[in-house]
Design a protein around this motif. Structure first.
Motif: not given
Ligand code: ATP
Length: 254
Positions: A99, A132, A136, A148
């Motif tokens: 991530l 974010k 995702l 992630a």
């Protein structure tokens, strides 16, 4: 017609010492296409990519992206205009999570004084939340969501390539240059990567792809450019390229 090209480069030259890596090369990429760039080892493909994206400066030649010359721009400025690339060996940071690697592609707050930062705090937090969520969502769509929060270093080579590709989407690109997306990738993941490329292309992203895997080139590309010894050998549909005697000879000589 000039206006159909999202990317167009002419007269590109690059010497390294005495080696003519790229010599008077041209390439044109139609808006909305998946265009291939092939050629024997050492033909100058990666150098051409570096010249197109300004990672190295040409000795001569011009690159037009989205109707504007981009010769004077830094790679990150080119990326901001919607032109982004990947590398032969995926450039992901192994000590960051998957991530975090995705979020590296998002613009940073810089050059502001404390007071401005304080005023902007809630806006920044909002952007961070949105980035974010976006990251995702992209990880979900490429099947990496379960990774992630793992370190990128724990991914396989193929998954790292997929992550690097996924990261390019964070910047809403118009054009993505992929340097050998299938090299060193297992066949199942190659098929998935090809499906993702087709999907992203349907959503309006144009691709220019260097690849030695001819099945990938033939199944994905509308148009293929062939380089040999740093210069243009041919261009045409995959079918035309496959049966072009000059192309066959260049590969046989390899
Ligand atoms: P491959 O398919 O094997 O990746 P390629 O078509 O991408 O090859 P390039 O990597 O662009 O080819 O290399 C073209 C030529 O330029 C080669 O002869 C290479 O050795 C040379 N070359 C590339 N980069 C440099 C450099 N930084 N310094 C010196 N020579 C270089």
């Amino acid at each position: 017609v000039q206006s159909d090209y999202l990317l167009s480069a002419t007269g590109l030259n690059k010497n390294f010492g005495g080696i003519k890596a790229v010599s008077n090369a041209e390439i044109k990429v139609n808006q909305g296409s998946i265009t291939g760039l092939i050629g024997p080892n050492g033909a100058g493909k990666t150098t051409l990519f570096n010249l197109l994206s300004n990672f190295i400066r040409p000795d001569r030649g011009q690159v037009i992206f989205d109707h504007q010359p981009i010769d004077h721009l830094q790679p990150h400025e080119i990326a901001q205009r919607g032109f982004i690339r990947t590398f032969q060996v995926a450039r992901v940071l192994s000590k960051l999570t998957v991530l975090e690697n995705m979020l590296l592609a998002t613009p940073k707050q810089t050059g502001e004084n404390f007071f401005q930062v304080w005023l902007n705090q809630s806006q920044v937090r909002q952007e961070e939340r949105e980035n974010k969520q976006k990251a995702l969502g992209i990880l979900e769509s490429v099947g990496l969501i379960e990774k992630a929060y793992d370190y990128a270093g724990a991914l396989s080579g193929g998954q790292r390539k997929l992550l690097e590709m996924a990261r390019t989407l964070m910047t809403n690109p118009k054009l993505i240059l992929l340097d050998e997306p299938a090299a060193g990738v297992n066949p199942t993941l190659i098929n998935q990567i090809c499906e993702h490329i087709i999907n992203w292309n349907r959503q309006g992203i144009t691709f220019l792809i260097i690849e030695h895997n001819m099945d990938v080139i033939m199944s994905l590309c509308n148009h293929v450019w062939v380089l040999a010894e740093g210069t243009n050998l041919a261009d045409g549909t995959p079918e035309e390229i496959q049966t072009n005697p000059d192309v066959l000879e260049a590969y046989l000589g390899e």
